[in-house]
Design an enzyme around this catalytic site. Structure first.
Site, PDB file in Angstrom:
ATOM      1  N   LYS A  56       0.908  -1.218   0.088  1.00 34.17           N
ATOM      2  CA  LYS A  56       0.112   0.211   0.032  1.00 34.17           C
ATOM      3  C   LYS A  56       0.779   1.269   0.066  1.00 34.17           C
ATOM      4  CE  LYS A  56      -1.685   1.807   3.931  1.00 34.17           C
ATOM      5  NZ  LYS A  56      -1.229   2.988   4.448  1.00 34.17           N
ATOM      6  N   ASN A  57       1.901   1.309   1.006  1.00 33.98           N
ATOM      7  CA  ASN A  57       2.635   2.403   1.069  1.00 33.98           C
ATOM      8  C   ASN A  57       3.631   2.901  -0.015  1.00 33.98           C
ATOM      9  OD1 ASN A  57       1.245   3.080   3.287  1.00 33.98           O
ATOM     10  ND2 ASN A  57       2.799   2.471   4.808  1.00 33.98           N
ATOM     11  N   ARG A 126      -4.281  11.357   4.078  1.00 30.04           N
ATOM     12  CA  ARG A 126      -2.980  11.930   4.157  1.00 30.04           C
ATOM     13  C   ARG A 126      -1.849  11.757   3.100  1.00 30.04           C
ATOM     14  NH1 ARG A 126      -1.228  14.214   8.043  1.00 30.04           N
ATOM     15  NH2 ARG A 126       0.957  13.844   7.300  1.00 30.04           N
ATOM     16  N   CYS A 150      -4.349  13.033  12.185  1.00 27.18           N
ATOM     17  CA  CYS A 150      -5.461  11.830  12.022  1.00 27.18           C
ATOM     18  C   CYS A 150      -5.238  11.057  13.408  1.00 27.18           C
ATOM     19  CB  CYS A 150      -5.104  10.934  10.985  1.00 27.18           C
ATOM     20  SG  CYS A 150      -3.465   9.865  11.543  1.00 27.18           S
ATOM     21  N   ARG A 155       0.484  14.951  12.936  1.00 23.30           N
ATOM     22  CA  ARG A 155       1.258  14.459  11.486  1.00 23.30           C
ATOM     23  C   ARG A 155       1.560  15.792  10.546  1.00 23.30           C
ATOM     24  NH1 ARG A 155      -1.183   8.866   9.068  1.00 23.30           N
ATOM     25  NH2 ARG A 155       0.923   8.939   8.171  1.00 23.30           N
ATOM     26  N   PRO A 156       2.206  16.691  11.151  1.00 23.80           N
ATOM     27  CA  PRO A 156       2.550  18.031  10.545  1.00 23.80           C
ATOM     28  C   PRO A 156       3.298  17.540   8.922  1.00 23.80           C
ATOM     29  CG  PRO A 156       4.259  18.005  12.142  1.00 23.80           C
ATOM     30  CD  PRO A 156       3.005  16.618  12.326  1.00 23.80           C
ATOM     31  N   VAL A 157       3.347  18.856   8.072  1.00 19.66           N
ATOM     32  CA  VAL A 157       4.100  18.497   6.888  1.00 19.66           C
ATOM     33  C   VAL A 157       5.154  19.414   6.698  1.00 19.66           C
ATOM     34  CG1 VAL A 157       2.176  17.255   5.724  1.00 19.66           C
ATOM     35  CG2 VAL A 157       2.364  19.797   5.761  1.00 19.66           C
ATOM     36  N   ASP A 158       5.500  20.046   7.709  1.00 14.99           N
ATOM     37  CA  ASP A 158       6.653  20.968   7.755  1.00 14.99           C
ATOM     38  C   ASP A 158       7.796  20.613   7.195  1.00 14.99           C
ATOM     39  OD1 ASP A 158       8.321  20.497  10.874  1.00 14.99           O
ATOM     40  OD2 ASP A 158       6.847  19.404  10.111  1.00 14.99           O
ATOM     41  N   LEU A 159       8.369  19.300   7.265  1.00 14.35           N
ATOM     42  CA  LEU A 159       9.559  18.920   6.683  1.00 14.35           C
ATOM     43  C   LEU A 159       9.327  18.925   5.137  1.00 14.35           C
ATOM     44  CD1 LEU A 159      10.423  16.000   8.989  1.00 14.35           C
ATOM     45  CD2 LEU A 159      11.299  18.296   9.052  1.00 14.35           C
ATOM     46  N   ASP A 342       4.142   0.471  11.958  1.00 13.04           N
ATOM     47  CA  ASP A 342       3.035  -0.116  11.600  1.00 13.04           C
ATOM     48  C   ASP A 342       2.664  -1.690  12.071  1.00 13.04           C
ATOM     49  OD1 ASP A 342       3.316   1.597   8.020  1.00 13.04           O
ATOM     50  OD2 ASP A 342       2.616   2.284  10.408  1.00 13.04           O
ATOM     51  N   ARG A 434      -9.102   0.222   4.356  1.00 17.62           N
ATOM     52  CA  ARG A 434      -8.131   1.371   3.829  1.00 17.62           C
ATOM     53  C   ARG A 434      -6.824   0.766   3.598  1.00 17.62           C
ATOM     54  NH1 ARG A 434      -7.191   6.526   6.913  1.00 17.62           N
ATOM     55  NH2 ARG A 434      -5.567   6.813   4.990  1.00 17.62           N
TER      56      ARG A 434
HETATM   57  C1  EPZ Z   1       4.352   6.793   6.253  1.00 19.20           C
HETATM   58  O1  EPZ Z   1       3.806   7.938   6.980  1.00 19.20           O
HETATM   59  C2  EPZ Z   1       3.418   5.563   6.140  1.00 19.20           C
HETATM   60  N1  EPZ Z   1       2.032   6.095   5.319  1.00 19.20           N
HETATM   61  C3  EPZ Z   1       2.747   5.282   7.460  1.00 19.20           C
HETATM   62  O2  EPZ Z   1       2.220   4.019   7.455  1.00 19.20           O
HETATM   63  C4  EPZ Z   1       3.840   4.929   8.441  1.00 19.20           C
HETATM   64  O3  EPZ Z   1       3.637   4.646   9.809  1.00 19.20           O
HETATM   65  C5  EPZ Z   1       5.010   6.139   8.456  1.00 19.20           C
HETATM   66  O4  EPZ Z   1       5.578   6.296   7.161  1.00 19.20           O
HETATM   67  C6  EPZ Z   1       6.123   5.572   9.415  1.00 19.20           C
HETATM   68  O5  EPZ Z   1       6.863   4.650   9.009  1.00 19.20           O
HETATM   69  C7  EPZ Z   1       2.544   6.114   3.892  1.00 19.20           C
HETATM   70  O6  EPZ Z   1       3.522   5.738   3.630  1.00 19.20           O
HETATM   71  C8  EPZ Z   1       1.289   6.411   3.231  1.00 19.20           C
HETATM   72  P1  EPZ Z   1       6.489  10.007   8.388  1.00 19.20           P
HETATM   73  P2  EPZ Z   1       4.211   9.288   6.850  1.00 19.20           P
HETATM   74  O7  EPZ Z   1       6.492  11.256   7.752  1.00 19.20           O
HETATM   75  O8  EPZ Z   1       5.014   9.462   5.793  1.00 19.20           O
HETATM   76  C9  EPZ Z   1       6.621  13.534  11.668  1.00 19.20           C
HETATM   77  C10 EPZ Z   1       0.142   2.909   7.732  1.00 19.20           C
HETATM   78  O9  EPZ Z   1      -0.352   2.195   8.906  1.00 19.20           O
HETATM   79  N2  EPZ Z   1       6.652  14.193  10.686  1.00 19.20           N
HETATM   80  O10 EPZ Z   1       7.682   9.431   8.453  1.00 19.20           O
HETATM   81  O11 EPZ Z   1       3.244  10.324   7.192  1.00 19.20           O
HETATM   82  C11 EPZ Z   1       5.289  12.949  11.995  1.00 19.20           C
HETATM   83  O12 EPZ Z   1       4.292  13.696  12.626  1.00 19.20           O
HETATM   84  C12 EPZ Z   1       0.545   4.267   7.636  1.00 19.20           C
HETATM   85  O13 EPZ Z   1       0.133   2.111   6.562  1.00 19.20           O
HETATM   86  C13 EPZ Z   1       6.996  15.670  11.103  1.00 19.20           C
HETATM   87  O14 EPZ Z   1       6.966  16.075  12.173  1.00 19.20           O
HETATM   88  O15 EPZ Z   1       5.154   9.151   8.174  1.00 19.20           O
HETATM   89  C14 EPZ Z   1       5.518  11.503  12.655  1.00 19.20           C
HETATM   90  O16 EPZ Z   1       5.519  11.562  13.925  1.00 19.20           O
HETATM   91  C15 EPZ Z   1       0.136   4.911   9.109  1.00 19.20           C
HETATM   92  N3  EPZ Z   1       7.053  16.736   9.953  1.00 19.20           N
HETATM   93  C16 EPZ Z   1       6.832  11.129  11.967  1.00 19.20           C
HETATM   94  O17 EPZ Z   1       7.494  12.460  11.669  1.00 19.20           O
HETATM   95  C17 EPZ Z   1       6.769  16.275   8.632  1.00 19.20           C
HETATM   96  O18 EPZ Z   1       6.694  16.868   7.869  1.00 19.20           O
HETATM   97  C18 EPZ Z   1       6.940   9.955  11.080  1.00 19.20           C
HETATM   98  O19 EPZ Z   1       6.203  10.475  10.042  1.00 19.20           O
HETATM   99  C19 EPZ Z   1       6.635  14.798   8.281  1.00 19.20           C
HETATM  100  C20 EPZ Z   1       6.793  14.134   9.604  1.00 19.20           C
END
Ligand code: EPZ
Length: 484
Positions: A56-57, A126, A150, A155-159, A342, A434
């Site tokens: 999926k991811n 997301r 969620c 889950r911010p997108v600042d990065l 996950d 989902r």
């Molecule tokens: C991906 O989410 C996966 N989703 C998630 O799977 C998975 O849990 C996660 O990576 C971690 O492995 C998809 O690929 C669609 P992150 P993503 O950005 O990209 C913080 C599932 O169950 N962060 O690595 O959203 C964030 O808040 C799902 O299949 C910032 O602070 O994860 C989190 O605490 C759930 N700022 C941490 O980083 C940012 O700009 C990890 O998030 C981005 C992230």
């Protein structure tokens, strides 16, 4: 603020936001007694082999990646699940032509007409935010709704945003929309050196895609190393992108002028595979899984062996579970190659019936222990302290009505139901659908006793557990696949 000429943003957003919740297909818009539930009769042992679907991811990121290409592409091994359907709807809303046949998806993004992703669709998933990188680098402009938080965290997108700004984008967030455009008279993003404060999967994927068509070189340091990131890089490379180092913490991308058609097959889903490994361990059953990439499951296999379950590699892409007495262990979720967040909930269900006390620490998401209360309803003994769950193993779980709170929590409750004595009823199946491709169909093929009951079938099925003459399983399963 930058606004695409033909769209009145505020009115558009307001209407959409209001409508989305009331649209008939929004799962939460259905009255509770009309939402499907899953009935599970526990303690059945499983046997046989199960086919693992595409990841999926990976599929979601790669589907965003097709926006980079001005030719047709074919994606193979695309899983059939709700999030993928949503990404298809988003691509179609942007002007991408799609043709799906089973697990094959033909895409033609040669004439994407829009740079704005629709609010009502993005707000439901997301991962759709990942389109911002490809749209911006291909069109020089992109508007994507800010994905709210969620169930599992803010889950911010600042990065993502900071990385795009480092590549020369102007980004502003207004009225819940992220508007980005290439700064000044330049038409292309510029290569840059980006250090990620956290190895975010999404940010790495967004910036890697944006860099493929940028001018010059981009280096992403402290990048995410997940297999799905590597799969996306391999897909982009198959289209002609110049990317090296994906799968390590430093990724180098040299921008190219355009990308070309490709025919790409998505990797197997390591989280679905991990869920089935736990299904074997928790039901004390010997089952096989294929296709899998064992290396992607290394942290999961290591923990299962620590707990007392043997995992045998019968072939390069085939694993077999050999169950054993379950012992307690400690788990800390971390970015790959650490233990995947996950898989945290599924392992909590397993450790709930292991001998001894385990401590599970969730370090990736700040709100991903909501399944604890539901597992305790089934007789587990779990206490939460901050982001730690202290799991005191109990001899058995007991069937009960439980509510899924997010995708992986729903899988954990299904696994707990398989191990429990008596009947478990899982609600909130829209979470499960989902991210899992026909989970209960695959489990019932392995011999699990479960049935999805929709209101229509509730009355007739009430009395009969599975296997009785008028069991309705076949009907329920057919409702799973959105493409029929
Ligand atoms: C991906 O989410 C996966 N989703 C998630 O799977 C998975 O849990 C996660 O990576 C971690 O492995 C998809 O690929 C669609 P992150 P993503 O950005 O990209 C913080 C599932 O169950 N962060 O690595 O959203 C964030 O808040 C799902 O299949 C910032 O602070 O994860 C989190 O605490 C759930 N700022 C941490 O980083 C940012 O700009 C990890 O998030 C981005 C992230």
């Amino acid at each position: 603020m930058y606004v695409p000429k033909n769209i009145k943003i505020s009115q558009y957003l307001e209407d959409k936001a209001i409508n989305s919740l009331h649209s008939s297909n929004h799962p939460l818009s259905q009255p509770e007694d009309e939402q499907p539930i899953l009935q599970i009769w526990g303690r059945a042992s499983l046997e046989g082999e199960v086919r693992i679907s595409g990841a999926k991811n990976s599929a979601l990121a790669i589907m965003a990646g097709v926006l980079l290409c001005s030719d047709e592409c074919r994606l193979q091994n695309v899983p059939i699940l709700v999030d993928v359907t949503r990404m298809e709807q988003i691509l179609e809303a942007l002007g991408v032509k799609l043709n799906r046949q089973g697990n094959i998806l033909d895409v033609d993004a040669s004439n994407i007409g829009k740079s704005q992703a629709p609010y009502d669709l993005v707000s439901q998933m997301r991962a759709s935010f990942f389109v911002i990188g490809p749209l911006l680098t291909r069109l020089g402009v992109a508007s994507v709704p800010l994905p709210g938080g969620c169930a599992i965290g803010a889950r911010p997108v600042d990065l993502h945003v900071r990385g795009l700004q480092a590549m020369g984008a102007d980004v502003c967030i207004e009225h819940g929309m992220v508007h980005a455009c290439v700064r000044g008279r330049r038409s292309r993003l510029q290569g840059a050196k980006i250090y990620l404060d956290y190895p975010s999967v999404g940010a790495t994927e967004t910036l890697m895609m944006a860099a493929t068509l940028a001018e010059g070189e981009t280096i992403i340091e402290n990048a995410a190393q997940e297999p799905e990131v590597e799969d996306l890089a391999n897909f982009c490379r198959a289209m002609g992108a110049q990317i090296s180092g994906a799968g390590t913490n430093t990724i180098l991308i040299s921008g190219v002028d355009r990308l070309h058609e490709t025919d790409y097959s998505i990797i197997p889903d390591r989280i679905e595979a991990g869920t089935f490994l736990v299904a074997g361990a928790i039901t004390d059953s010997e089952i096989s899984l294929y296709p899998v990439i064992p290396e992607h499951l290394a942290p999961v296999i290591a923990k299962l062996q620590e707990i007392g379950t043997q995992i045998v590699t019968d072939a390069p892409n085939r694993l077999r579970v050999v169950p054993g007495a379950l012992r307690a262990t400690d788990i800390e979720t971390l970015p790959y190659p650490g233990f995947p967040t996950d898989m945290q909930a599924q392992f909590m269900a397993l450790l709930a019936i292991a001998e001894g006390n385990s401590v599970i620490s969730e370090t990736v998401f700040e709100n991903r222990l909501r399944h604890v209360a539901e597992l305790n309803r089934m007789g587990a003994d779990i206490r939460v302290k901050g982001n730690h769950a202290i799991v005191k193993g109990v001899p058995r779980l007991l069937g009960a009505p439980v509510m899924a709170t997010d995708l992986r929590a729903s899988a954990a409750l299904v696994l707990a139901g398989l191990a429990a004595e008596g009947k478990t009823i899982v609600q909130g199946l829209h979470h499960l659908d989902r991210g899992y491709d026909n989970l209960e169909g695959k489990l019932s093929q392995l011999g699990a006793k479960l049935r999805r009951v929709t209101p229509q079938t509730q009355t007739s099925a009430k009395s009969s557990p599975i296997g009785q003459p008028n069991s309705q399983l076949s009907v329920c399963t057919s409702q799973l696949s959105p493409h029929q």
